[in-house]
Scaffold this active site. Structure first.
Site, PDB file in Angstrom:
ATOM      1  N   GLY A 131      30.675  34.799  39.811  1.00 30.36           N
ATOM      2  CA  GLY A 131      30.917  35.699  38.698  1.00 30.36           C
ATOM      3  C   GLY A 131      31.031  34.940  37.392  1.00 30.36           C
ATOM      4  N   CYS A 132      30.882  35.657  36.284  1.00 33.89           N
ATOM      5  CA  CYS A 132      30.869  35.007  34.970  1.00 33.89           C
ATOM      6  C   CYS A 132      32.251  34.472  34.577  1.00 33.89           C
ATOM      7  CB  CYS A 132      30.312  35.953  33.923  1.00 33.89           C
ATOM      8  SG  CYS A 132      31.080  37.588  33.872  1.00 33.89           S
ATOM      9  N   PHE A 133      33.279  35.315  34.639  1.00 32.51           N
ATOM     10  CA  PHE A 133      34.632  34.823  34.374  1.00 32.51           C
ATOM     11  C   PHE A 133      34.989  33.704  35.344  1.00 32.51           C
ATOM     12  CE2 PHE A 133      36.351  38.821  32.150  1.00 32.51           C
ATOM     13  CZ  PHE A 133      36.584  38.157  30.960  1.00 32.51           C
ATOM     14  N   ALA A 134      34.611  33.877  36.609  1.00 33.38           N
ATOM     15  CA  ALA A 134      34.935  32.883  37.634  1.00 33.38           C
ATOM     16  C   ALA A 134      34.320  31.533  37.295  1.00 33.38           C
ATOM     17  CB  ALA A 134      34.466  33.357  39.004  1.00 33.38           C
TER      18      ALA A 134
END
Length: 321
Positions: A131-134
């Site tokens: 994921g992007c935030f991850a």
């Protein structure tokens, strides 16, 4: 040439994927599936590609003309697609949804963060794209976890509106988002599971809290995460730790000066900056949510899976101004 198929070709991540792959020297895009746009020209949806491709969307994936497929559908849809369709064993899969990121019985996907699992990715045929935030938050925390030096951490991260996907919602349309910011899913964001999974991979038994406050930004793309945690390491030791961890990873730069978001927008870069304040280490991490946080990382994983140089087709320039 690697023959590429894309499933769910009309959304933001698929659009970014197409923009990268059209210019990739080792790729031939052979099939772009979209149920809602079957028969339409790709450039009628991704209008910036007018003149760059004559391809049209198709209703069904033709597995006879692909070596790898990218799944660019909403969360829950990849499991559904792979349950309903038989994919020949020789075809590699890169899934950009959340569906296969967490380890569980029967899940044979490798978590596709090259800065964590590069060697496993090279040997895999199925990749769960992070994921992007991850991705941004892991870039901030992985070096500390690798040194078994990560304690309870506090993270605030702001993302552009494209992180919400292409379908308009009450919190993504222009008149609400413009000149506005808001917090959402405080302490309960869905990317926390994969973040903690990766930290535990490096720092066995890690059970400290990752206190994450996500923020909706009033801009279109990019993520800036700021994290801080207590540490006994000196600033010089922390900086050395980060530079050593990322020295063989071409897309993560440990900056000596405080960075800004435009340095990563439209690129596959991650920029990390570290400084010490009393007993706390502050880490700033930033990426483009659609490229290093999604489609660029997916291409990076494809490169590794097919034995190509990791950076092939991904030397992209930031916007600058």
């Amino acid at each position: 040439m690697i023959k590429v198929g894309i499933v769910g070709g009309a959304g933001y991540t698929a659009g970014e994927l197409l923009r990268i792959l059209i210019c990739h020297p080792e790729v031939d895009i052979t099939c772009i599936q979209s149920t809602s746009n079957a028969g339409n020209a790709v450039s009628s949806v991704h209008t910036d590609l007018l003149g760059d491709t004559e391809l049209s969307f198709v209703a069904d994936l033709d597995t006879s003309v692909v070596d790898v497929i990218f799944l660019c559908m909403g969360h829950g849809k990849s499991v559904e697609f792979l349950t309903e369709n038989t994919i020949p064993a020789h075809i590699k899969i890169v899934d950009l949804s959340h569906d296969y990121r967490l380890k569980r019985d029967g899940n044979d996907f490798i978590y596709g963060l090259p800065e964590l699992n590069r060697e496993e990715i090279k040997k895999s045929t199925k990749i769960a794209n992070p994921g992007c935030f991850a991705t941004a938050i892991q870039f901030a925390l992985l070096p500390l976890a690798s040194a078994k030096a990560l304690n309870e951490v506090h993270v605030n991260a702001i993302t552009g509106s494209t992180g919400a996907g292409q379908k308009p919602t009450a919190t993504s349309h222009f008149s609400w988002r413009n000149s506005n910011v808001s917090v959402y899913k405080a302490f309960a964001h869905q990317h926390l599971g994969e973040i903690k999974q990766s930290l535990s991979q490096l720092q066995e038994g890690f059970s400290e809290a990752v206190n994450f406050i996500p923020v909706r930004g009033n801009f279109t793309r990019g993520i800036m995460a700021t994290a801080y945690a207590e540490t006994d390491l000196s600033e010089e030791e922390v900086i050395k730790l980060y530079k050593t961890y990322y020295k063989d990873h071409p897309f993560v730069i440990v900056s000596d000066v405080n960075p800004h978001l435009k340095q990563v927008v439209n690129t596959n870069k991650g920029i990390v900056y570290v400084e010490k304040h009393d007993g706390k280490v502050l880490i700033i991490s930033m990426i483009d949510n659609l490229i290093k946080g999604a489609s660029g990382q997916a291409v990076q994983n494809m490169n590794l899976m097919f034995g190509l140089e990791e950076t092939t087709g991904l030397r992209l320039k930031s916007v600058g101004f």
